[in-house]
Every structure is written in C-alpha cells, then in structure tokens.
Design an enzyme around this catalytic site. Structure first.
Site, short mmCIF file in Angstrom:
data_model
loop_
_atom_site.label_atom_id
_atom_site.label_comp_id
_atom_site.label_asym_id
_atom_site.label_seq_id
_atom_site.Cartn_x
_atom_site.Cartn_y
_atom_site.Cartn_z
N GLY A 31 -0.30 -0.60 -15.58
CA GLY A 31 -1.21 0.29 -16.30
C GLY A 31 -2.60 0.32 -15.70
O GLY A 31 -2.82 -0.10 -14.57
N HIS A 34 -4.69 4.49 -11.67
CA HIS A 34 -5.68 5.14 -10.81
C HIS A 34 -4.93 5.95 -9.76
O HIS A 34 -3.69 5.99 -9.78
CB HIS A 34 -6.61 4.09 -10.20
CG HIS A 34 -5.89 2.95 -9.53
ND1 HIS A 34 -5.10 3.12 -8.41
CD2 HIS A 34 -5.78 1.63 -9.85
CE1 HIS A 34 -4.57 1.96 -8.05
NE2 HIS A 34 -4.97 1.03 -8.92
N HIS A 37 -1.77 4.48 -8.11
CA HIS A 37 -0.54 4.62 -8.90
C HIS A 37 -0.04 6.07 -8.87
O HIS A 37 1.14 6.33 -8.73
CB HIS A 37 -0.80 4.24 -10.36
CG HIS A 37 -1.25 2.83 -10.59
ND1 HIS A 37 -2.51 2.52 -11.05
CD2 HIS A 37 -0.60 1.65 -10.45
CE1 HIS A 37 -2.63 1.22 -11.18
NE2 HIS A 37 -1.49 0.65 -10.82
N GLY A 147 3.40 0.16 -3.64
CA GLY A 147 2.25 0.39 -2.77
C GLY A 147 2.09 -0.74 -1.77
O GLY A 147 2.34 -1.91 -2.09
N ASP A 150 -0.15 -4.15 -2.07
CA ASP A 150 0.50 -5.41 -2.41
C ASP A 150 1.66 -5.62 -1.42
O ASP A 150 2.83 -5.57 -1.78
CB ASP A 150 1.01 -5.34 -3.86
CG ASP A 150 -0.13 -5.08 -4.82
OD1 ASP A 150 -0.80 -6.03 -5.23
OD2 ASP A 150 -0.40 -3.89 -5.12
N GLN A 153 4.28 -8.31 -2.02
CA GLN A 153 5.13 -7.92 -3.15
C GLN A 153 6.22 -6.96 -2.67
O GLN A 153 7.40 -7.10 -3.01
CB GLN A 153 4.28 -7.26 -4.23
CG GLN A 153 5.06 -6.54 -5.30
CD GLN A 153 4.17 -6.09 -6.44
OE1 GLN A 153 3.86 -6.89 -7.32
NE2 GLN A 153 3.74 -4.83 -6.42
N MET A 184 -8.08 1.03 -3.90
CA MET A 184 -8.10 1.20 -5.36
C MET A 184 -7.31 0.08 -6.02
O MET A 184 -6.27 -0.34 -5.52
CB MET A 184 -7.51 2.55 -5.73
CG MET A 184 -8.43 3.67 -5.36
SD MET A 184 -7.92 5.18 -6.16
CE MET A 184 -9.15 6.29 -5.47
P1 AMP Z 1 -0.17 -2.70 -10.39
O1 AMP Z 1 -0.36 -1.83 -11.59
O2 AMP Z 1 -1.43 -3.22 -9.80
O3 AMP Z 1 0.89 -3.74 -10.59
O4 AMP Z 1 0.41 -1.73 -9.26
C1 AMP Z 1 1.57 -0.97 -9.48
C2 AMP Z 1 2.00 -0.35 -8.17
O5 AMP Z 1 0.96 0.48 -7.66
C3 AMP Z 1 2.29 -1.40 -7.09
O6 AMP Z 1 3.41 -0.99 -6.31
C4 AMP Z 1 1.03 -1.38 -6.27
O7 AMP Z 1 1.22 -1.79 -4.93
C5 AMP Z 1 0.67 0.08 -6.34
N1 AMP Z 1 -0.75 0.25 -6.04
C6 AMP Z 1 -1.81 -0.36 -6.64
N2 AMP Z 1 -2.96 -0.01 -6.04
C7 AMP Z 1 -2.63 0.83 -5.03
C8 AMP Z 1 -3.38 1.53 -4.03
N3 AMP Z 1 -4.71 1.43 -3.94
N4 AMP Z 1 -2.70 2.29 -3.16
C9 AMP Z 1 -1.35 2.40 -3.22
N5 AMP Z 1 -0.60 1.77 -4.12
C10 AMP Z 1 -1.22 0.99 -5.03
#
Ligand code: AMP
Length: 283
Positions: A31, A34, A37, A147, A150, A153, A184
């Site tokens: 959540g 941005h 996501h 993304g 990470d 991950q 981001m």
């Molecule tokens: P999170 O909500 O931080 O767990 O991220 C959810 C998904 O969004 C993960 O696969 C992240 O790698 C991806 N993500 C987060 N930030 C970015 C970004 N700046 N650019 C691309 N993917 C992202």
C-alpha cells in the site's frame, strides 16, 4: 472494482476466473501506492485480462525494531488509484486472516536470501517468500509483477517460483524514480526536507559509478568502493551496505556485469537502490 477482505472469497473468485481461461495478473504491495506501484499495475493491465492488487503490510517480513507500526497506510487513496488504473479486485486482508492462530509453516529461503538485505534484516525474506506463496495460492495469477528496486526480493521470489514449480511467471519491472533520481518508495514519506534532499546521494553515487564504468573502470569492487565513499561523504547518510554482486547469484562479483546494491540510512529511514553495471559493448 471490487474490494475483497476475505481470503476464501478471493480464492474462490480467482479459481473461477482462472478456470474460465481468463489470465490473472497480480501486483503484491504493502500500500501507500505511488507511481512505482502504478507502473506495475498498468503493465499488468496491458498483459492480463483480470488484475488483482493486494494491499497488505506483512508483519512476518518486519524485524522487531522496524517500522511495522508506523508504516504509511493510505487505503482510501490507494483504492482510488487502483480504480483509475482499471484494477478488477483489490485484496485487503487482515493479519489475522492470513496468519490465524496456529499458523506455523514458512518458506525456508536459501543463500540468495542470506546476503545484502537478508544479512541486515534476518528473517525478512522468509516472511516475503511466505506471504508471496500465500498470495499466489489465493490469487492464482498467471503473472506476478515485481519492481527491480527490491532486486533481491525479485530474485528470491523468482527462485521460489522455480523451486516450487509454481505455475506463474514472475515479471520484473524497472525502477521508477522521482525527477531528481530518488527511487520512489512508500518510506520516502518519512524523510524531513533536509533528509529528502540528502537522499538523492544513493542515485547520484550509482550514476557516478556508471560513468566511471563507461570511462573504463571495470572492477566491480573498485566501483562499489567509489559508491561507498561518496555516500559516506554525506553527513546525513549512514551506509548499511554497499556491494557489487553477481546479478544472478548475488555473490560478490569479480567481473562485470555486476549489480551495485546499496542500503543507506538517511536519518532513521532505511532506503535501498541498485544499478546494473555492464561492460560497454566492445564490438
Ligand atoms: P512495496 O509496497 O514496497 O512492498 O512494493 C510493492 C511492489 O512495488 C514491489 O514489487 C516493489 O519492488 C515495487 N516497487 C516499489 N517501489 C518501486 C519503484 N520505485 N519502482 C518500481 N517498482 C517499485
């Protein structure tokens, strides 16, 4: 767009959607959505007929002294953003739904998960792999989008999908950045104005390494040392790790291509970023 809280209800729906031959794309998130996501969601919208976004701040991937309790939660805005992107279902389970009393089975992750963030955050990737496997079983995706911010991950989840013969494709997506280069992240909202300005040091130092590489420096460890020095020169930044690793194994890299991966505390906020460095084509 439907919002579903109950895992069984979601799984029944997903099984019937997939059973009817419709492809499902899953974007797992915590959540505070941005543009990073949203880029994953838009890509899923292009490639899959039915798009599920999960929003779940997964407690098992947080360490005891980390930011689980204060992690940003902006559900109403997130739902609006998902609606605008044409998402079919937003899955918003509770921790009690996904980890009911008696829960005790976790994915044991291998050496890929032991370095970089795995070394700084013991148990983190065990929690990540476990929640991803649960989400895959509940959402039945043909494709799941991750993304490259990470990066580790992505590699851990891709490895798990292969090792467990999961019937889905793990799709990596490029890092989305602010205009000044900062990757981001939902955690960027923790930064004070001074810290926010200092936070560009991650991107700037990685760019500097890329330029040095283009100019002829081909030793990954020398390039990583250069990144470390420039981050350490910033008074608001404290290095957690700076490493040059093989992009597939995440073991220390002796030659290019190498992934330079960084984790840096800016104030109390831990930020990560990375860049793949390849030898320029000599042909
Ligand atoms: P999170 O909500 O931080 O767990 O991220 C959810 C998904 O969004 C993960 O696969 C992240 O790698 C991806 N993500 C987060 N930030 C970015 C970004 N700046 N650019 C691309 N993917 C992202």
């Amino acid at each position: 767009m439907r919002t579903i809280h109950n895992p069984r209800e979601l799984q029944e729906l997903a099984l019937s959607v997939r059973g009817s031959g419709t492809s499902i794309g899953l974007v797992p998130t915590m959540g505070a959505l941005h543009e990073g996501h949203l880029s994953l969601i838009r890509r899923a919208r292009q490639s899959d007929e039915f798009v599920i976004v999960s929003i779940f701040v997964n407690p098992t991937q947080f360490g005891p002294n980390e930011d689980l309790d204060r992690y940003p939660r902006t559900l109403e805005r997130d739902l609006d953003a998902c609606r605008e992107c044409g998402v079919d279902v937003v899955f918003v389970p509770s921790a009690a739904d996904l980890y009911p009393e008696g829960f005790q089975t976790y994915v044991e992750v291998g050496p890929l998960a032991s370095r970089l963030c795995g070394a700084s955050r013991p148990g983190h990737f065990r929690g990540v792999a476990t929640i991803c496997l649960k989400l895959f079983n509940l959402c039945q995706p043909n494709r799941a989008y991750f993304g490259l911010k990470d990066y580790q991950q992505y590699r851990v989840v891709e490895r798990m999908a292969r090792d467990f013969d999961l019937p889905l494709e793990i799709v990596p997506m490029p890092i989305v950045r602010e205009p000044d280069g900062l990757a981001m992240s939902s955690r960027n909202s923790y930064l004070s104005p001074e810290e926010r300005a200092a936070a560009t040091v991650l991107f700037r130092s990685l760019e500097d390494a890329a330029r040095a590489c283009e100019a002829g420096e081909r030793d990954p460890q020398t390039l990583a040392a250069r990144v470390r020095r420039s981050i350490e020169a910033d008074p608001l930044a404290r290095v957690d790790y700076v490493e040059a690793v093989d992009p597939l194994t995440l073991e220390p890299a002796a030659s290019l291509p190498a992934l330079i991966a960084v984790a840096v505390f800016v104030g109390n906020t831990r930020l990560i970023d990375n860049r793949l460095l390849e030898a320029p084509d000599s042909s």
